[in-house]
Design a protein around this motif. Structure first.
Motif, PDB file in Angstrom:
ATOM      1  N   GLY A   1       0.895  -1.085   0.070  1.00 36.11           N
ATOM      2  CA  GLY A   1       0.090  -0.153  -0.018  1.00 36.11           C
ATOM      3  C   GLY A   1       0.835   1.295   0.125  1.00 36.11           C
TER       4      GLY A   1
ATOM      5  N   GLY B   1      -7.201   0.615  -2.747  1.00 33.99           N
ATOM      6  CA  GLY B   1      -6.024   0.378  -3.457  1.00 33.99           C
ATOM      7  C   GLY B   1      -4.821  -0.240  -2.506  1.00 33.99           C
TER       8      GLY B   1
ATOM      9  N   TYR C   1      -8.119  -8.609  -9.184  1.00 31.94           N
ATOM     10  CA  TYR C   1      -7.165  -7.949  -9.957  1.00 31.94           C
ATOM     11  C   TYR C   1      -7.180  -8.659 -11.118  1.00 31.94           C
TER      12      TYR C   1
HETATM   13  P1  AHG Z   1       2.540  -2.359  -2.927  1.00 30.85           P
HETATM   14  O1  AHG Z   1       2.231  -0.971  -2.215  1.00 30.85           O
HETATM   15  O2  AHG Z   1       3.190  -3.552  -2.019  1.00 30.85           O
HETATM   16  O3  AHG Z   1       3.340  -2.106  -4.300  1.00 30.85           O
HETATM   17  O4  AHG Z   1       1.214  -3.106  -3.435  1.00 30.85           O
HETATM   18  C1  AHG Z   1       0.305  -2.283  -4.051  1.00 30.85           C
HETATM   19  C2  AHG Z   1      -0.696  -3.150  -4.601  1.00 30.85           C
HETATM   20  C3  AHG Z   1      -1.971  -3.811  -3.672  1.00 30.85           C
HETATM   21  O5  AHG Z   1      -1.810  -3.160  -2.590  1.00 30.85           O
HETATM   22  C4  AHG Z   1      -2.973  -2.926  -4.332  1.00 30.85           C
HETATM   23  O6  AHG Z   1      -4.180  -4.001  -4.233  1.00 30.85           O
HETATM   24  C5  AHG Z   1      -2.773  -2.708  -5.726  1.00 30.85           C
HETATM   25  O7  AHG Z   1      -1.523  -2.303  -5.716  1.00 30.85           O
HETATM   26  C6  AHG Z   1      -3.639  -1.479  -6.264  1.00 30.85           C
HETATM   27  O8  AHG Z   1      -3.143  -1.354  -7.617  1.00 30.85           O
HETATM   28  P2  AHG Z   1      -3.812  -0.111  -8.330  1.00 30.85           P
HETATM   29  O9  AHG Z   1      -3.511   1.138  -7.843  1.00 30.85           O
HETATM   30  O10 AHG Z   1      -3.558  -0.522  -9.740  1.00 30.85           O
HETATM   31  O11 AHG Z   1      -5.444  -0.103  -8.171  1.00 30.85           O
END
Ligand code: AHG
Ligand code: MN
Ligand code: MN
Ligand code: MN
Length: 284
Positions: free
Chosen positions: A87, A194, A213
């Motif tokens: 996140g 997100g 996703y």
């Molecule tokens: P991270 O912060 O570890 O890179 O993961 C982010 C991921 C996950 O947490 C979330 O479901 C997804 O990214 C959201 O992606 P979008 O912004 O494309 O929706």
């Protein structure tokens, strides 16, 4: 496995403190997935790595924020794959974030995953753990006793009410859009922040629904990484009585990763929603 879960609790406290204290902002680097790395991504990664290195049980570790596998103890039993801060794109606006752990015995894959755990850093710190063949256990922190305030076994209902549709909508395949719209037409509530950890935690604890996703025109293999995001949640959702599949309707826990940063389209949910997804994708 309790030794590992205990260490995860200790690490969680340190990452929670870092989220509160660490200044926001980007480091100069990006990770193997191409994510820009926050200073907090890098710091959280160090906290998790140092904590896991203290366990003789750990043979190797794999991190979202590191290119390669990191050997730890020759005689160790488990390879632990982790997402130190899930996140990163919402921590700067103070939304809940998490840390995810997949604990593998042997070469990491859906079949060698023996346990998972995740931490949610929100108004409280909460932890969910599962050991294959066991039950999903939910721990809630209180001001004094960390994680022992409430231990509850978690089960998903046959059909839920929440819908967390990930990915950029304009890049969804038409059949995916029709499927997501059909859930909203049935009255599902949109719940998407997100952050996959709070989004999946909410659906898990509120009786179910669907988190998706999918493969999209810009990310045909999806965005979420198999070893330290998708598979740990797949074990949790299946154990809680739900299902976790890819776009072919195949159990995610049957998948192998060719590369440690491989991604997969993923659908996690109650049985009713996954059945509907398989109908919409023609893979029943
Ligand atoms: P991270 O912060 O570890 O890179 O993961 C982010 C991921 C996950 O947490 C979330 O479901 C997804 O990214 C959201 O992606 P979008 O912004 O494309 O929706
Ligand atoms: Mn990232
Ligand atoms: Mn993540
Ligand atoms: Mn991350």
């Amino acid at each position: 496995m309790q030794t590992i879960f205990q260490k995860i609790k200790e690490i969680a406290l340190k990452v929670d403190q870092a989220i509160k204290d660490q200044e926001m902002g980007y480091s100069e680097q990006c990770n193997a997935s191409g994510d820009d790395q926050l200073k907090l991504d890098v710091y959280a990664d160090e906290l998790v790595e140092y904590g896991l290195r203290e366990l003789p049980l750990v043979k190797a570790i794999i991190s979202e924020e590191k290119e390669d596998v990191m050997p730890v103890h020759e005689e160790g039993k488990y390879t632990i794959c982790y997402d130190p801060l899930d996140g990163s794109s919402i921590v700067d606006v103070n939304l809940s974030v998490g840390t995810i752990f997949g604990i593998y015995e042997g070469e990491p894959s859906g079949e060698t995953l023996v346990a998972s755990a995740y931490i949610v850093y929100g108004p409280r710190i909460e932890m969910v753990t599962v050991t294959r063949g066991g039950e999903v256990q939910h721990y809630r922190s209180g001001s004094s006793q960390l994680f022992n305030l409430c231990y509850k076994a978690v089960r998903l209902e046959e059909k839920g009410k929440l819908n967390a549709p990930g990915g950029t909508q304009k890049n969804w395949p038409p059949h995916h859009k029709a499927f997501i719209d059909s859930l909203f037409a049935e009255g599902y509530r949109l719940r998407y922040s997100g952050g996959m950890v709070p989004d999946l935690h909410q659906i898990l604890l509120k009786g179910g629904g669907l988190f998706s996703y999918p493969g999209t025109s810009d990310k045909p293999d999806g965005k979420l990484r198999l070893l330290f995001e998708v598979l740990p949640f797949a074990l949790i959702y299946e154990t809680a009585g739900g299902e976790a599949v890819n776009e072919q309707g195949k159990r995610l826990l049957e998948l192998k990763a060719k590369h440690i940063h491989d991604t997969s389209p993923c659908f996690f949910g109650s049985r009713y929603e996954i059945h509907k997804m398989k109908e919409a994708y023609g893979v029943l």
